[in-house]
Design a protein around this motif. Structure first.
Motif, PDB file in Angstrom:
ATOM      1  N   GLU A  78       0.629  -1.072  -0.112  1.00 50.26           N
ATOM      2  CA  GLU A  78      -0.714   0.078   0.437  1.00 50.26           C
ATOM      3  C   GLU A  78       0.660   1.536  -0.118  1.00 50.26           C
ATOM      4  OE1 GLU A  78      -3.257   0.782   3.142  1.00 50.26           O
ATOM      5  OE2 GLU A  78      -3.449   2.022   3.021  1.00 50.26           O
ATOM      6  N   THR A  79       1.962   1.216   0.861  1.00 46.01           N
ATOM      7  CA  THR A  79       2.542   2.020   1.421  1.00 46.01           C
ATOM      8  C   THR A  79       3.524   2.685  -0.746  1.00 46.01           C
ATOM      9  OG1 THR A  79       3.184   1.751   3.510  1.00 46.01           O
ATOM     10  CG2 THR A  79       5.139   3.460   2.350  1.00 46.01           C
ATOM     11  N   ARG A  80       4.110   1.698  -1.056  1.00 47.64           N
ATOM     12  CA  ARG A  80       4.414   1.550  -2.644  1.00 47.64           C
ATOM     13  C   ARG A  80       3.458   1.809  -3.489  1.00 47.64           C
ATOM     14  NH1 ARG A  80       7.545  -3.211  -4.295  1.00 47.64           N
ATOM     15  NH2 ARG A  80       8.096  -1.912  -5.356  1.00 47.64           N
ATOM     16  N   LEU A  81       2.199   1.626  -3.159  1.00 44.59           N
ATOM     17  CA  LEU A  81       1.357   2.113  -4.530  1.00 44.59           C
ATOM     18  C   LEU A  81       1.070   3.961  -4.012  1.00 44.59           C
ATOM     19  CD1 LEU A  81      -1.632  -0.814  -4.782  1.00 44.59           C
ATOM     20  CD2 LEU A  81       0.240  -0.009  -6.435  1.00 44.59           C
ATOM     21  N   ARG A  82       1.234   4.276  -2.933  1.00 45.94           N
ATOM     22  CA  ARG A  82       0.842   5.655  -2.605  1.00 45.94           C
ATOM     23  C   ARG A  82       2.511   6.349  -2.981  1.00 45.94           C
ATOM     24  NH1 ARG A  82      -3.251   6.837   0.609  1.00 45.94           N
ATOM     25  NH2 ARG A  82      -3.670   5.168   2.104  1.00 45.94           N
ATOM     26  N   ASP A  83       3.333   5.779  -2.479  1.00 45.26           N
ATOM     27  CA  ASP A  83       4.596   6.415  -3.322  1.00 45.26           C
ATOM     28  C   ASP A  83       4.490   6.415  -5.028  1.00 45.26           C
ATOM     29  OD1 ASP A  83       7.387   6.749  -2.664  1.00 45.26           O
ATOM     30  OD2 ASP A  83       7.806   6.147  -4.397  1.00 45.26           O
ATOM     31  N   ALA A  84       4.231   5.061  -5.673  1.00 44.61           N
ATOM     32  CA  ALA A  84       4.193   4.572  -6.907  1.00 44.61           C
ATOM     33  C   ALA A  84       3.332   6.150  -7.055  1.00 44.61           C
ATOM     34  CB  ALA A  84       3.810   3.595  -7.196  1.00 44.61           C
ATOM     35  N   LEU A  85       2.150   6.776  -7.073  1.00 45.96           N
ATOM     36  CA  LEU A  85       1.269   7.780  -7.463  1.00 45.96           C
ATOM     37  C   LEU A  85       1.744   9.160  -7.326  1.00 45.96           C
ATOM     38  CD1 LEU A  85      -1.915   8.392  -8.681  1.00 45.96           C
ATOM     39  CD2 LEU A  85      -2.155   8.383  -6.083  1.00 45.96           C
ATOM     40  N   GLU A  86       2.894   9.195  -6.394  1.00 45.08           N
ATOM     41  CA  GLU A  86       3.232  10.909  -6.142  1.00 45.08           C
ATOM     42  C   GLU A  86       4.105  10.565  -6.597  1.00 45.08           C
ATOM     43  OE1 GLU A  86       5.164  12.214  -1.801  1.00 45.08           O
ATOM     44  OE2 GLU A  86       3.474  11.079  -1.438  1.00 45.08           O
ATOM     45  N   HIS A  87       5.462  10.134  -7.165  1.00 46.84           N
ATOM     46  CA  HIS A  87       6.754  10.161  -8.247  1.00 46.84           C
ATOM     47  C   HIS A  87       6.153   9.883  -9.183  1.00 46.84           C
ATOM     48  CE1 HIS A  87       8.460   9.565  -3.766  1.00 46.84           C
ATOM     49  NE2 HIS A  87       8.590  10.814  -4.211  1.00 46.84           N
ATOM     50  N   GLY A  88       4.275   9.389 -10.094  1.00 45.46           N
ATOM     51  CA  GLY A  88       5.015   8.648 -11.625  1.00 45.46           C
ATOM     52  C   GLY A  88       5.314   8.001 -12.137  1.00 45.46           C
ATOM     53  N   PHE A 116       3.301   5.496 -12.529  1.00 43.34           N
ATOM     54  CA  PHE A 116       2.088   4.483 -12.913  1.00 43.34           C
ATOM     55  C   PHE A 116       2.504   5.101 -14.540  1.00 43.34           C
ATOM     56  CE2 PHE A 116       0.324   3.970  -8.933  1.00 43.34           C
ATOM     57  CZ  PHE A 116       0.367   3.063  -9.265  1.00 43.34           C
ATOM     58  N   LEU A 117       2.652   4.096 -15.747  1.00 46.93           N
ATOM     59  CA  LEU A 117       1.969   5.084 -17.001  1.00 46.93           C
ATOM     60  C   LEU A 117       0.833   4.004 -17.980  1.00 46.93           C
ATOM     61  CD1 LEU A 117       4.464   3.284 -19.357  1.00 46.93           C
ATOM     62  CD2 LEU A 117       4.485   2.511 -16.799  1.00 46.93           C
ATOM     63  N   VAL A 160      -9.158   4.991  -6.231  1.00 46.48           N
ATOM     64  CA  VAL A 160      -9.837   6.235  -6.658  1.00 46.48           C
ATOM     65  C   VAL A 160      -9.039   6.947  -6.435  1.00 46.48           C
ATOM     66  CG1 VAL A 160     -11.291   8.337  -5.705  1.00 46.48           C
ATOM     67  CG2 VAL A 160     -12.060   5.963  -5.063  1.00 46.48           C
ATOM     68  N   PRO A 161      -7.852   7.538  -6.162  1.00 44.89           N
ATOM     69  CA  PRO A 161      -6.858   8.396  -6.616  1.00 44.89           C
ATOM     70  C   PRO A 161      -5.856   7.899  -8.222  1.00 44.89           C
ATOM     71  CG  PRO A 161      -6.126   7.429  -4.525  1.00 44.89           C
ATOM     72  CD  PRO A 161      -7.391   7.653  -4.761  1.00 44.89           C
ATOM     73  N   ILE A 162      -6.247   6.323  -7.405  1.00 40.49           N
ATOM     74  CA  ILE A 162      -4.855   6.105  -9.112  1.00 40.49           C
ATOM     75  C   ILE A 162      -5.937   5.800 -10.109  1.00 40.49           C
ATOM     76  CG2 ILE A 162      -3.895   3.852  -9.870  1.00 40.49           C
ATOM     77  CD1 ILE A 162      -2.956   3.095  -6.852  1.00 40.49           C
ATOM     78  N   GLY A 163      -7.338   6.131 -10.155  1.00 41.34           N
ATOM     79  CA  GLY A 163      -8.297   5.674 -10.718  1.00 41.34           C
ATOM     80  C   GLY A 163      -8.151   7.772 -11.745  1.00 41.34           C
ATOM     81  N   ALA A 164      -8.534   8.462 -10.962  1.00 43.93           N
ATOM     82  CA  ALA A 164      -8.453   9.650 -11.564  1.00 43.93           C
ATOM     83  C   ALA A 164      -7.021  10.430 -12.070  1.00 43.93           C
ATOM     84  CB  ALA A 164      -9.143  11.070  -9.956  1.00 43.93           C
ATOM     85  N   TRP A 165      -6.013   9.227 -11.559  1.00 44.99           N
ATOM     86  CA  TRP A 165      -4.761   9.566 -12.633  1.00 44.99           C
ATOM     87  C   TRP A 165      -5.283   9.252 -13.806  1.00 44.99           C
ATOM     88  CZ3 TRP A 165      -1.482   6.566 -14.904  1.00 44.99           C
ATOM     89  CH2 TRP A 165      -0.274   7.356 -15.267  1.00 44.99           C
ATOM     90  N   VAL A 166      -5.798   7.801 -14.276  1.00 43.02           N
ATOM     91  CA  VAL A 166      -5.830   7.059 -15.325  1.00 43.02           C
ATOM     92  C   VAL A 166      -6.395   8.220 -15.986  1.00 43.02           C
ATOM     93  CG1 VAL A 166      -6.755   4.996 -16.537  1.00 43.02           C
ATOM     94  CG2 VAL A 166      -5.400   4.918 -14.331  1.00 43.02           C
ATOM     95  N   ILE A 167      -7.825   8.126 -14.900  1.00 41.96           N
ATOM     96  CA  ILE A 167      -8.519   9.124 -16.097  1.00 41.96           C
ATOM     97  C   ILE A 167      -8.318  11.191 -16.904  1.00 41.96           C
ATOM     98  CG2 ILE A 167     -10.588  10.923 -16.369  1.00 41.96           C
ATOM     99  CD1 ILE A 167     -11.218   9.043 -14.487  1.00 41.96           C
ATOM    100  N   ASP A 168      -7.054  11.195 -16.273  1.00 46.44           N
ATOM    101  CA  ASP A 168      -6.506  13.229 -16.562  1.00 46.44           C
ATOM    102  C   ASP A 168      -5.537  12.350 -17.364  1.00 46.44           C
ATOM    103  OD1 ASP A 168      -7.171  15.699 -16.393  1.00 46.44           O
ATOM    104  OD2 ASP A 168      -5.297  15.430 -15.961  1.00 46.44           O
ATOM    105  N   GLU A 169      -4.797  11.486 -17.233  1.00 42.93           N
ATOM    106  CA  GLU A 169      -3.730  11.608 -18.443  1.00 42.93           C
ATOM    107  C   GLU A 169      -3.949  10.940 -19.629  1.00 42.93           C
ATOM    108  OE1 GLU A 169      -0.666  11.728 -18.151  1.00 42.93           O
ATOM    109  OE2 GLU A 169      -0.654  10.533 -19.883  1.00 42.93           O
ATOM    110  N   SER A 186     -11.802  17.007 -16.622  1.00 43.61           N
ATOM    111  CA  SER A 186     -10.954  16.352 -17.187  1.00 43.61           C
ATOM    112  C   SER A 186     -11.246  16.806 -18.515  1.00 43.61           C
ATOM    113  CB  SER A 186     -10.264  15.296 -16.497  1.00 43.61           C
ATOM    114  OG  SER A 186      -9.611  15.330 -17.291  1.00 43.61           O
ATOM    115  N   ILE A 187     -12.139  16.386 -19.357  1.00 40.73           N
ATOM    116  CA  ILE A 187     -12.398  16.595 -20.288  1.00 40.73           C
ATOM    117  C   ILE A 187     -12.792  17.642 -20.789  1.00 40.73           C
ATOM    118  CG2 ILE A 187     -14.472  15.903 -22.236  1.00 40.73           C
ATOM    119  CD1 ILE A 187     -15.682  13.824 -20.418  1.00 40.73           C
ATOM    120  N   GLU A 188     -13.321  19.024 -20.277  1.00 40.63           N
ATOM    121  CA  GLU A 188     -12.828  20.300 -20.733  1.00 40.63           C
ATOM    122  C   GLU A 188     -11.685  20.597 -20.244  1.00 40.63           C
ATOM    123  OE1 GLU A 188     -16.643  22.237 -18.927  1.00 40.63           O
ATOM    124  OE2 GLU A 188     -15.026  24.231 -18.520  1.00 40.63           O
TER     125      GLU A 188
END
Ligand code: C2E
Ligand code: MG
Ligand code: MG
Ligand code: MG
Length: 281
Positions: free
Chosen positions: A28-38, A40-41, A88-97, A136-138
Motif C-alpha cells: 500500500e505504501t509503495r502504491l501511494r509512493d508510485a502515485l506521488e512519484h509518477g 504509473f503509466l 480512487v486517486p489512481i483511477g482519477a490519475w488514469v482518467i486525466d492522463e 478533465s474532458i473540458e
C-alpha cells in the motif's frame, strides 16, 4: 504437551497473519509512493472495426513501473488498490492522463480515436465522479463522446439503483459506456436493458476457442444477436489470430481488439502504429 503444540501453532498462524498484513501495508505504501512519484503509466491497445479494419479507439491499460524493476501488470496491484481505496486517486490519475494523451495525439494529427477507460466499483460510488470527468474532458479540450467508460458486469450489477443512477448521469453527459468481460458475471438479461450502455465487450474466454469450440461459438453468436437486438455494439476482446477474426466477422461482431492486431503499446509506439496502419490500409 498438546497444549504447548497448540500454542506454537497459534503463534505460527499469528506470525503468518502478521506477515501478510505487513506485506499489504508495504505494498500500500509503495502504491501511494508510485502515485506521488509518477511511477504509473498507461499503455494503449487499439480497437478496430470488423468491416474495413479502421482504428476507431484505444483502451487505456494501467502499468506500474517501479524504478529499476520490472513493469508490474494490473492484476498484481489493482486488487490491493481496490481493497485499500487507493484505486480512487489512481483511477482519477488514469482518467486525466488518458484524456491528456488523447488531446496530445489529436494535436499531433492523430484523430478519430475514442479513449476507453476502465472503472472500478469504488469510483462508481464517488458522487463527484461525473464532475471530475467532466472537468478533465473540458480541460483537455475534448468532447464527452471522445470517452468511453468500461465497467465489468459484476460492478454494474452491484447496488443496481445507485449504479444505474450514476451511469445514467454519465450517459446523459454524452459519455459512452461499455460492459467489460461480458459473459463472465451473473448479469440478468432483463437488467441489461435498464443499463444506459452502448457496447458489450465479449470476454476473451469465449473468443479464445471460438473457432473450435461450438459452445463458445454459440455463446458468442447469442451475445452478438442479443446486443444488436438491444441496439448495442459488440467489441470482441482477445482476438489473437485470423481464425477468430474470421469467425467474429461471420457472426457480425462490430469491433475487435487483441494481439492479432496489436498488444497494448506505450503512447509513442501507439502513435507510430496508428500512422503506419492508416498509411497502409
Ligand atoms: P480488461 O479491461 O478486460 O483489459 C483487457 C486485458 O486483456 C488487458 O490486460 C490486455 O492486455 C489483455 N489482452 C488484450 N488483447 C489480448 C489478447 O489478444 N490475448 C490475451 N490473452 N490478452 C489480451 P491487462 O492490461 O493486464 O489488464 C488486466 C485488467 O486490469 C483489465 O482487464 C482491467 O480489468 C484491469 N485494468 C487495467 N487498467 C485499469 C485501470 O486503469 N483501472 C482499472 N480499474 N482497472 C484496470
Ligand atoms: Mg477493459
Ligand atoms: Mg475486458
Ligand atoms: Mg477481460
Amino acid at each position: 504437551h498438546a497444549k504447548g503444540e497448540g500454542r506454537n501453532n497459534i503463534q505460527l498462524f499469528d506470525s503468518r497473519l502478521n506477515e501478510a498484513a505487513a506485506m499489504r501495508v508495504r505494498t500500500e505504501t509503495r502504491l501511494r509512493d508510485a502515485l506521488e512519484h509518477g511511477h504509473f503509466l498507461l499503455h494503449y491497445q487499439p480497437q478496430f472495426t470488423t468491416i474495413g479494419e479502421h482504428i476507431v479507439g484505444v483502451e487505456a491499460l494501467l502499468r506500474w513501473q517501479p524504478p529499476d524493476e520490472e513493469m508490474v501488470p494490473p492484476n498484481q496491484f489493482i486488487p490491493l488498490a481496490e481493497d485499500t481505496g487507493l484505486i480512487v486517486p489512481i483511477g482519477a490519475w488514469v482518467i486525466d492522463e488518458a484524456l491528456a494523451q488523447l488531446a496530445r495525439w489529436r494535436s499531433a494529427g492523430i484523430d478519430g480515436l475514442r479513449m476507453s477507460i476502465n472503472l472500478s466499483a469504488h469510483q462508481l460510488r464517488l458522487r463527484e465522479l461525473p464532475r471530475l470527468i467532466g472537468r478533465s474532458i473540458e480541460q483537455h479540450g475534448l468532447q464527452p463522446a471522445d470517452l468511453e467508460l468500461e465497467v465489468t458486469e459484476s460492478v454494474a450489477m452491484r447496488d443496481p439503483e445507485s449504479t444505474i443512477g450514476i451511469l445514467t448521469q454519465l450517459r446523459d453527459m454524452g459519455i459512452a459506456l461499455a460492459i467489460d468481460d461480458f459473459g463472465t458475471g451473473y448479469s440478468s438479461l432483463s437488467y441489461l436493458k435498464l443499463l444506459p450502455i452502448s457496447r458489450l465487450k465479449l470476454d476473451r474466454s469465449f473468443v479464445h476457442d471460438i473457432e473450435s469450440n461450438p459452445n463458445d461459438a454459440a455463446i458468442s453468436a447469442a451475445t452478438i444477436s442479443l446486443a444488436h437486438t438491444l441496439g448495442l455494439e459488440v467489441v470482441a476482446e482477445g482476438v489473437e489470430g485470423p481464425a477468430q477474426l474470421g469467425m467474429l466477422t461471420q457472426l457480425g461482431c462490430d469491433l475487435l481488439q487483441g494481439y492479432h492486431f496489436s498488444r497494448p503499446l506505450a503512447a509513442p509506439a501507439l502513435a507510430d502504429f496508428v500512422r503506419d496502419w492508416r498509411a497502409s490500409h
